[in-house]
Design a protein around this motif. Structure first.
Motif, PDB file in Angstrom:
ATOM      1  N   PRO A  70     -10.687  -8.109   9.554  1.00 27.92           N
ATOM      2  CA  PRO A  70     -10.206  -6.768   9.860  1.00 27.92           C
ATOM      3  C   PRO A  70      -8.865  -6.735  10.179  1.00 27.92           C
ATOM      4  CG  PRO A  70     -11.547  -7.345  11.539  1.00 27.92           C
ATOM      5  CD  PRO A  70     -11.490  -8.477  10.757  1.00 27.92           C
ATOM      6  N   TYR A  71      -8.012  -5.669   9.849  1.00 24.90           N
ATOM      7  CA  TYR A  71      -6.438  -5.692   9.953  1.00 24.90           C
ATOM      8  C   TYR A  71      -6.151  -5.929  11.671  1.00 24.90           C
ATOM      9  CZ  TYR A  71      -6.984  -0.641   9.993  1.00 24.90           C
ATOM     10  OH  TYR A  71      -7.204   0.427  10.228  1.00 24.90           O
ATOM     11  N   PRO A  72      -6.875  -5.271  12.585  1.00 23.10           N
ATOM     12  CA  PRO A  72      -6.512  -5.561  13.999  1.00 23.10           C
ATOM     13  C   PRO A  72      -6.435  -7.167  14.376  1.00 23.10           C
ATOM     14  CG  PRO A  72      -7.980  -3.876  13.825  1.00 23.10           C
ATOM     15  CD  PRO A  72      -7.973  -4.411  12.544  1.00 23.10           C
ATOM     16  N   ASP A  73      -7.129  -8.066  13.401  1.00 21.18           N
ATOM     17  CA  ASP A  73      -6.968  -9.269  13.927  1.00 21.18           C
ATOM     18  C   ASP A  73      -5.831 -10.037  13.268  1.00 21.18           C
ATOM     19  OD1 ASP A  73      -9.352  -8.950  15.369  1.00 21.18           O
ATOM     20  OD2 ASP A  73     -10.433 -10.474  14.305  1.00 21.18           O
ATOM     21  N   GLU A  74      -5.268  -9.505  12.407  1.00 19.08           N
ATOM     22  CA  GLU A  74      -3.922  -9.956  11.623  1.00 19.08           C
ATOM     23  C   GLU A  74      -2.838 -10.109  12.836  1.00 19.08           C
ATOM     24  OE1 GLU A  74      -4.142 -11.131   8.674  1.00 19.08           O
ATOM     25  OE2 GLU A  74      -5.415 -10.213   7.572  1.00 19.08           O
ATOM     26  N   LEU A  75      -2.038 -11.132  12.639  1.00 18.97           N
ATOM     27  CA  LEU A  75      -1.193 -11.353  13.703  1.00 18.97           C
ATOM     28  C   LEU A  75       0.103 -10.094  13.949  1.00 18.97           C
ATOM     29  CD1 LEU A  75       0.091 -15.031  12.709  1.00 18.97           C
ATOM     30  CD2 LEU A  75      -1.342 -14.197  14.492  1.00 18.97           C
ATOM     31  N   THR A  76       0.116  -9.380  12.913  1.00 18.62           N
ATOM     32  CA  THR A  76       0.889  -8.197  12.840  1.00 18.62           C
ATOM     33  C   THR A  76       0.244  -6.928  13.186  1.00 18.62           C
ATOM     34  OG1 THR A  76       1.017  -7.616  10.499  1.00 18.62           O
ATOM     35  CG2 THR A  76       2.741  -9.189  11.143  1.00 18.62           C
ATOM     36  N   CYS A  77      -1.178  -7.083  13.303  1.00 17.10           N
ATOM     37  CA  CYS A  77      -1.957  -5.863  13.448  1.00 17.10           C
ATOM     38  C   CYS A  77      -2.162  -4.891  12.216  1.00 17.10           C
ATOM     39  CB  CYS A  77      -2.234  -5.011  14.660  1.00 17.10           C
ATOM     40  SG  CYS A  77      -2.309  -6.294  16.354  1.00 17.10           S
ATOM     41  N   GLN A  78      -1.539  -5.324  11.256  1.00 15.83           N
ATOM     42  CA  GLN A  78      -1.343  -4.602  10.087  1.00 15.83           C
ATOM     43  C   GLN A  78      -2.130  -5.018   8.737  1.00 15.83           C
ATOM     44  OE1 GLN A  78       0.215  -1.848   9.701  1.00 15.83           O
ATOM     45  NE2 GLN A  78       0.618  -2.094  12.089  1.00 15.83           N
ATOM     46  N   PHE A  82      -5.773 -10.371   1.869  1.00 14.99           N
ATOM     47  CA  PHE A  82      -6.095 -10.038   0.327  1.00 14.99           C
ATOM     48  C   PHE A  82      -6.700  -8.937   0.135  1.00 14.99           C
ATOM     49  CE2 PHE A  82      -8.566 -10.414  -3.465  1.00 14.99           C
ATOM     50  CZ  PHE A  82      -7.408 -10.953  -4.678  1.00 14.99           C
ATOM     51  N   ASN A  83      -7.831  -8.519   0.792  1.00 19.86           N
ATOM     52  CA  ASN A  83      -8.786  -7.350   0.617  1.00 19.86           C
ATOM     53  C   ASN A  83      -7.992  -6.250   0.856  1.00 19.86           C
ATOM     54  OD1 ASN A  83     -10.581  -9.566  -0.204  1.00 19.86           O
ATOM     55  ND2 ASN A  83     -12.044  -8.436   1.509  1.00 19.86           N
ATOM     56  N   CYS A  84      -6.760  -6.188   1.719  1.00 18.14           N
ATOM     57  CA  CYS A  84      -5.981  -5.085   2.010  1.00 18.14           C
ATOM     58  C   CYS A  84      -4.954  -4.755   1.050  1.00 18.14           C
ATOM     59  CB  CYS A  84      -5.807  -4.891   3.383  1.00 18.14           C
ATOM     60  SG  CYS A  84      -7.431  -4.620   4.502  1.00 18.14           S
ATOM     61  N   TYR A  86      -3.541  -5.117  -1.824  1.00 24.08           N
ATOM     62  CA  TYR A  86      -3.632  -4.438  -3.143  1.00 24.08           C
ATOM     63  C   TYR A  86      -4.201  -2.981  -3.050  1.00 24.08           C
ATOM     64  CZ  TYR A  86      -2.864  -9.179  -4.751  1.00 24.08           C
ATOM     65  OH  TYR A  86      -2.264 -10.325  -4.871  1.00 24.08           O
ATOM     66  N   ASP A  87      -4.658  -2.368  -2.094  1.00 25.87           N
ATOM     67  CA  ASP A  87      -5.045  -1.176  -1.967  1.00 25.87           C
ATOM     68  C   ASP A  87      -5.199  -0.961  -0.320  1.00 25.87           C
ATOM     69  OD1 ASP A  87      -6.195   1.359  -2.289  1.00 25.87           O
ATOM     70  OD2 ASP A  87      -7.790   0.912  -3.654  1.00 25.87           O
ATOM     71  N   LEU A  88      -4.120  -0.254   0.027  1.00 25.95           N
ATOM     72  CA  LEU A  88      -4.332  -0.330   1.577  1.00 25.95           C
ATOM     73  C   LEU A  88      -5.095   1.131   1.821  1.00 25.95           C
ATOM     74  CD1 LEU A  88      -0.276  -0.892   2.423  1.00 25.95           C
ATOM     75  CD2 LEU A  88      -2.295  -2.337   2.881  1.00 25.95           C
ATOM     76  N   ASP A  89      -4.944   1.979   1.079  1.00 28.81           N
ATOM     77  CA  ASP A  89      -5.589   3.342   1.455  1.00 28.81           C
ATOM     78  C   ASP A  89      -7.237   3.064   1.410  1.00 28.81           C
ATOM     79  OD1 ASP A  89      -3.276   4.718   1.566  1.00 28.81           O
ATOM     80  OD2 ASP A  89      -3.413   5.743  -0.539  1.00 28.81           O
ATOM     81  N   SER A  90      -7.479   2.241   0.672  1.00 29.92           N
ATOM     82  CA  SER A  90      -9.002   1.919   0.480  1.00 29.92           C
ATOM     83  C   SER A  90      -9.429   0.938   1.680  1.00 29.92           C
ATOM     84  CB  SER A  90      -9.401   1.244  -0.976  1.00 29.92           C
ATOM     85  OG  SER A  90      -9.385   2.216  -2.008  1.00 29.92           O
ATOM     86  N   CYS A  91      -8.425   0.228   2.069  1.00 29.49           N
ATOM     87  CA  CYS A  91      -8.798  -0.781   3.126  1.00 29.49           C
ATOM     88  C   CYS A  91      -8.923  -0.006   4.371  1.00 29.49           C
ATOM     89  CB  CYS A  91      -7.593  -1.599   3.104  1.00 29.49           C
ATOM     90  SG  CYS A  91      -7.684  -2.944   4.554  1.00 29.49           S
ATOM     91  N   PHE A  92      -7.852   0.922   4.721  1.00 28.64           N
ATOM     92  CA  PHE A  92      -8.096   1.596   6.083  1.00 28.64           C
ATOM     93  C   PHE A  92      -9.223   2.405   6.069  1.00 28.64           C
ATOM     94  CE2 PHE A  92      -3.052   1.168   6.220  1.00 28.64           C
ATOM     95  CZ  PHE A  92      -3.151   0.830   7.569  1.00 28.64           C
ATOM     96  N   ALA A  93      -9.557   3.103   4.732  1.00 31.31           N
ATOM     97  CA  ALA A  93     -10.922   3.965   4.639  1.00 31.31           C
ATOM     98  C   ALA A  93     -11.961   3.371   4.934  1.00 31.31           C
ATOM     99  CB  ALA A  93     -10.714   4.711   3.465  1.00 31.31           C
TER     100      ALA A  93
END
Length: 226
Positions: A70-78, A82-84, A86-93
């Motif tokens: 999940p993106y909060p675990d990424e180093l930048t918290c963004q 790969f799963n995010c 290419y489609d940021l809106d769907s990832c957030f949703a």
């Protein structure tokens, strides 16, 4: 739609999909899942399609396993995985939807993200995904010894071995990310939580042995659902 040869150059030419494309994936899934009382979802790509059929299946989903973190675990918290990307809106949703689902009273559905160890310290005996300078490592990758073992197996194992041998440079810089997510469905006991995601807590060689066992195992006989 066609599956194209650029997937690590494992396919010699594009070939048509078994089923014709549909404009409504939810409608296409309904008859196939009508008799299913419980559904497990494995996500190894962007969340675009999931959002289109989620409303139809969430009440019957007992777990979702997603490759990555999940993106909060990424180093930048963004959302950089790969799963995010290419489609940021769907990832957030999708993330908001799944986190909200955890707050429901029944708490029946489980969502787990699975990734390789990506910290300077390994998880128990698992190799880390980066070195001390932050350079990407590929310990969790196919190796010649593993491919030889697959070639001696049965069912899908020799097929996978032949695909890997056909284009070895295609898997030099991979870490079996999707394979780890699939293995989590079978052996969650060899993973441990790191932040909001799961990482293997055994060596890459052990993971490869477990994948070999899964690929060569005889499938159980499932009675028809009537």
């Amino acid at each position: 739609l066609s599956i194209r040869a650029h997937y690590n150059h494992l396919l010699e030419a594009p070939f048509p999909a078994a089923d014709p494309p549909t404009a409504d994936i939810a409608e296409a899934l309904r008859p196939k899942l009508a008799a299913c009382r419980r559904i497990s979802v494995l996500v190894i790509g962007p969340w675009t399609s999931f959002l289109r059929y989620a409303a139809d299946v969430l009440e019957r989903v007992d777990r979702i396993v997603a490759q990555g973190r999940p993106y909060p675990d990424e180093l930048t918290c963004q959302p950089e995985g790969f799963n995010c990307r290419y489609d940021l809106d769907s990832c957030f949703a999708a993330f908001d939807l799944l986190i909200g689902r955890q707050q429901r009273a029944d708490r029946r559905m489980r969502a787990a993200w699975v990734d390789i160890p990506n910290a300077l310290e390994p998880c128990r005996t698992a190799e880390p995904g980066v070195d001390a300078s932050g350079r990407q490592l590929y310990a969790f990758r196919p190796v010649p010894e593993w491919i030889d073992a697959l070639a001696q197996g049965k069912h899908m194992a020799p097929v996978i071995a032949a695909m890997l041998r056909a284009h070895p440079e295609g898997w030099e810089k991979t870490s079996l990310w999707d394979d780890l997510a699939a293995l989590y469905l079978l052996r969650p006991d060899v993973f441990a939580a790191r932040g909001g995601h799961q990482e293997p807590c055994v060596s890459a060689a052990t993971i490869r042995d477990m994948l070999t066992a899964a690929l060569t195992a005889d499938l159980p006989h499932w009675p028809a659902i009537r």
